[in-house]
Design an enzyme around this catalytic site. Sequence first.
Site, PDB file in Angstrom:
ATOM      1  N   ARG A 176     102.470  14.183 -34.029  1.00  0.00           N
ATOM      2  CA  ARG A 176     103.206  14.187 -32.759  1.00  0.00           C
ATOM      3  C   ARG A 176     103.444  12.738 -32.368  1.00  0.00           C
ATOM      4  NH1 ARG A 176     101.069  15.938 -26.804  1.00  0.00           N
ATOM      5  NH2 ARG A 176     100.443  13.756 -26.786  1.00  0.00           N
ATOM      6  N   GLU A 202     101.397  26.038 -23.430  1.00  0.00           N
ATOM      7  CA  GLU A 202      99.989  25.617 -23.275  1.00  0.00           C
ATOM      8  C   GLU A 202      99.468  25.931 -21.873  1.00  0.00           C
ATOM      9  OE1 GLU A 202     100.405  21.417 -24.201  1.00  0.00           O
ATOM     10  OE2 GLU A 202      99.904  20.927 -22.144  1.00  0.00           O
ATOM     11  N   ARG A 232     102.361  28.257 -27.673  1.00  0.00           N
ATOM     12  CA  ARG A 232     101.293  27.261 -27.582  1.00  0.00           C
ATOM     13  C   ARG A 232     100.047  27.774 -26.855  1.00  0.00           C
ATOM     14  NH1 ARG A 232     100.114  22.741 -29.054  1.00  0.00           N
ATOM     15  NH2 ARG A 232     100.172  21.516 -27.159  1.00  0.00           N
ATOM     16  N   HIS A 278      97.537  24.957 -28.491  1.00  0.00           N
ATOM     17  CA  HIS A 278      97.171  23.749 -27.748  1.00  0.00           C
ATOM     18  C   HIS A 278      95.785  23.310 -28.231  1.00  0.00           C
ATOM     19  CE1 HIS A 278      96.301  22.140 -23.389  1.00  0.00           C
ATOM     20  NE2 HIS A 278      96.727  21.165 -24.169  1.00  0.00           N
ATOM     21  N   ASP A 282     106.420  15.989 -27.445  1.00  0.00           N
ATOM     22  CA  ASP A 282     106.090  16.759 -26.244  1.00  0.00           C
ATOM     23  C   ASP A 282     106.899  16.219 -25.057  1.00  0.00           C
ATOM     24  OD1 ASP A 282     102.869  17.804 -24.815  1.00  0.00           O
ATOM     25  OD2 ASP A 282     104.943  18.204 -24.210  1.00  0.00           O
ATOM     26  N   TYR A 313     104.088  10.264 -20.310  1.00  0.00           N
ATOM     27  CA  TYR A 313     103.081  11.191 -20.814  1.00  0.00           C
ATOM     28  C   TYR A 313     102.773  10.874 -22.271  1.00  0.00           C
ATOM     29  CZ  TYR A 313     100.877  14.654 -23.389  1.00  0.00           C
ATOM     30  OH  TYR A 313      99.998  15.221 -24.254  1.00  0.00           O
ATOM     31  N   ASN A 367      91.308  21.615 -16.917  1.00  0.00           N
ATOM     32  CA  ASN A 367      91.372  20.198 -16.592  1.00  0.00           C
ATOM     33  C   ASN A 367      91.825  19.957 -15.146  1.00  0.00           C
ATOM     34  OD1 ASN A 367      91.239  17.500 -16.883  1.00  0.00           O
ATOM     35  ND2 ASN A 367      92.830  17.332 -18.449  1.00  0.00           N
ATOM     36  N   GLU A 391      97.175  22.028 -32.947  1.00  0.00           N
ATOM     37  CA  GLU A 391      97.054  20.669 -32.390  1.00  0.00           C
ATOM     38  C   GLU A 391      95.616  20.203 -32.540  1.00  0.00           C
ATOM     39  OE1 GLU A 391      98.047  20.388 -28.284  1.00  0.00           O
ATOM     40  OE2 GLU A 391      97.819  18.230 -28.212  1.00  0.00           O
ATOM     41  N   TRP A 427     104.539  16.385 -14.095  1.00  0.00           N
ATOM     42  CA  TRP A 427     103.858  15.352 -14.891  1.00  0.00           C
ATOM     43  C   TRP A 427     103.893  15.721 -16.362  1.00  0.00           C
ATOM     44  CZ3 TRP A 427      99.224  15.798 -17.813  1.00  0.00           C
ATOM     45  CH2 TRP A 427      98.878  14.588 -18.419  1.00  0.00           C
ATOM     46  N   HIS A 444      98.098  12.828 -32.978  1.00  0.00           N
ATOM     47  CA  HIS A 444      98.912  12.224 -31.928  1.00  0.00           C
ATOM     48  C   HIS A 444      99.091  10.737 -32.183  1.00  0.00           C
ATOM     49  CE1 HIS A 444      98.275  15.298 -28.480  1.00  0.00           C
ATOM     50  NE2 HIS A 444      98.467  15.882 -29.623  1.00  0.00           N
ATOM     51  N   GLU A 466     108.285  20.219 -27.514  1.00  0.00           N
ATOM     52  CA  GLU A 466     107.369  21.085 -26.774  1.00  0.00           C
ATOM     53  C   GLU A 466     107.580  20.943 -25.278  1.00  0.00           C
ATOM     54  OE1 GLU A 466     103.423  19.810 -27.573  1.00  0.00           O
ATOM     55  OE2 GLU A 466     102.650  20.709 -25.756  1.00  0.00           O
ATOM     56  N   HIS A 475     106.779  17.550 -22.164  1.00  0.00           N
ATOM     57  CA  HIS A 475     105.818  17.741 -21.064  1.00  0.00           C
ATOM     58  C   HIS A 475     106.468  18.177 -19.752  1.00  0.00           C
ATOM     59  CE1 HIS A 475     101.738  16.927 -19.404  1.00  0.00           C
ATOM     60  NE2 HIS A 475     101.437  17.179 -20.650  1.00  0.00           N
ATOM     61  N   ASP A 477      90.914  18.007 -23.586  1.00  0.00           N
ATOM     62  CA  ASP A 477      90.316  18.691 -22.435  1.00  0.00           C
ATOM     63  C   ASP A 477      90.032  20.152 -22.734  1.00  0.00           C
ATOM     64  OD1 ASP A 477      93.292  17.881 -22.061  1.00  0.00           O
ATOM     65  OD2 ASP A 477      93.167  19.870 -21.137  1.00  0.00           O
TER      66      ASP A 477
HETATM   67  O1  LIG Z   1     100.318  18.980 -25.754  1.00  0.00           O
HETATM   68  C1  LIG Z   1      99.327  18.450 -25.260  1.00  0.00           C
HETATM   69  O2  LIG Z   1      98.242  18.272 -25.830  1.00  0.00           O
HETATM   70  C2  LIG Z   1      99.413  17.973 -23.842  1.00  0.00           C
HETATM   71  O3  LIG Z   1     100.386  18.695 -23.145  1.00  0.00           O
HETATM   72  C3  LIG Z   1      98.062  17.920 -23.214  1.00  0.00           C
HETATM   73  O4  LIG Z   1      97.542  16.648 -23.445  1.00  0.00           O
HETATM   74  C4  LIG Z   1      98.026  18.176 -21.722  1.00  0.00           C
HETATM   75  O5  LIG Z   1      98.671  17.109 -21.055  1.00  0.00           O
HETATM   76  C5  LIG Z   1      96.582  18.280 -21.275  1.00  0.00           C
HETATM   77  O6  LIG Z   1      95.962  19.307 -22.000  1.00  0.00           O
HETATM   78  C6  LIG Z   1      96.499  18.562 -19.802  1.00  0.00           C
HETATM   79  O7  LIG Z   1      95.154  18.684 -19.424  1.00  0.00           O
HETATM   80 MG   LIG Z   2     101.754  19.595 -24.414  1.00  0.00          MG
END
Ligand SMILES: O=C(O)[C@@H](O)[C@@H](O)[C@H](O)[C@H](O)CO
Ligand SMILES: [Mg+2]
Length: 402
Positions: A147, A262, A283, A312, A210, A159, A37, A339, A402, A122, A236, A212, A316
């Site tokens: 989640r 991830e 992950r 993960h 998450d 996020y 991504n 996930e 991020w 999610h 996470e 993040h 994407d």
């Molecule tokens: O746990 C998750 O799914 C996230 O961390 C993702 O949405 C992540 O932000 C994206 O895969 C980034 O491209």
């Molecule tokens: Mg994540």
Amino acid sequence: MKIESAKVIVTSPGRNFVTLKIVTESGTYGIGDATLNGRELSVASYLEDHVIPCLIGRDAGQIEDIWQYLYRGAYWRRGPVTMSAIAAVDMALWDIKAKAAGMPLYQLLGGRSRNGVLVYGHANGKDLEGTLEAVGRYIEMGYKAIRIQCGVPGNASVYGVGKGDLYYEPAEKGLPPEEVWSTPDYLRFIPGVFEAVREKYGDAPLLLHDCHHRLTPIEAARLGKDLEPYRLFWIEDATPAENQEAFKLIRQHTTTPLAVGEIFNTVWDAKDLIQNQLIDYIRATLVHAGGITHMRTIAALAALYQVRTGFHGATDLSPVTMGAALHFDTWVPNFGIQEYMRHTPETDAVFPHDYSYADGMLQVGDKPGHGVDIDEELAAEYPYDRAYLPVNRLADGTLWNW
Ligand SMILES: O=C(O)[C@@H](O)[C@@H](O)[C@H](O)[C@H](O)CO
Ligand SMILES: [Mg+2]
């Protein structure tokens, strides 16, 4: 079974995907996901300009040898671009081998270890009310694991709070959007979200969250402690994991289970975390960690320390990764959870597949291979459209995670 040709297909049915297709002289072909991504074309070029010329004429059945050739032979090892390219080749070769054997991939890996693959969806909302409603919708859809991400008062964006509900797409067309983040606001607010969810929906739902990469180790320790009354399945990416030792500090303060990885791309990113039992779920998944061949190495190490997989599965990562991952999930002994961020109907049309959702689980199909294909004609209708993940800053402008 010699490799006769291979090509990279870049398509963008709503978001960018990179797919590798390897065709053998018998006509049997396999496909692999190579999507990274925000950096998609770097992997497309790595494959087209540097890997594919070395594949032609090789025996498609020599999966391990080709993996070693691409890993050791590159000299420059590891990293998301290299390992996503290797993953795509690996996924395609396992797809070919399973098709040639006339069996679904999970049978080739060692057969079924479970009746179905537990997934988490999610639920997110811009505020507490919206988030509680979203959790209710996922419970009605039969999800056992959810989640939860929620907007934080006073913060324009955080996020995981998407524009839609079922579909969450973090990448934006054009240049990277800049977001502003406040850890104090977040740490003050998030425990109350889980308290409200437990009050409304009880103790049964498995709840995940998450972070993040946004917290320091001691902030993550505090959040883990504050969330203990709500008995989460995991938090996470509690803190960036380049320094694997950082998780020692979190671990000594809280019993909230920890998931990370991830963005990992080899076993070396997770070795110390696993061997010191600093995490509970790994992950890393097929598309960014070297494919099925390398994920077997990671999962086997994790099993020695009772660490379980938690692949993960964001939008994407293409349906090719989802399909192949579900075969891996169906087989792997130390499975934890998968996930499942749903893809949009236009993405599913480009990538026809035989996996299906019911009652909180995903089921693989029994077609030979990993069960996912690509409709090249339809894919050609969606040209690449550069997009980036957002960039995050603290209120004073400090560049943050991020
Ligand atoms: O746990 C998750 O799914 C996230 O961390 C993702 O949405 C992540 O932000 C994206 O895969 C980034 O491209
Ligand atoms: Mg994540």
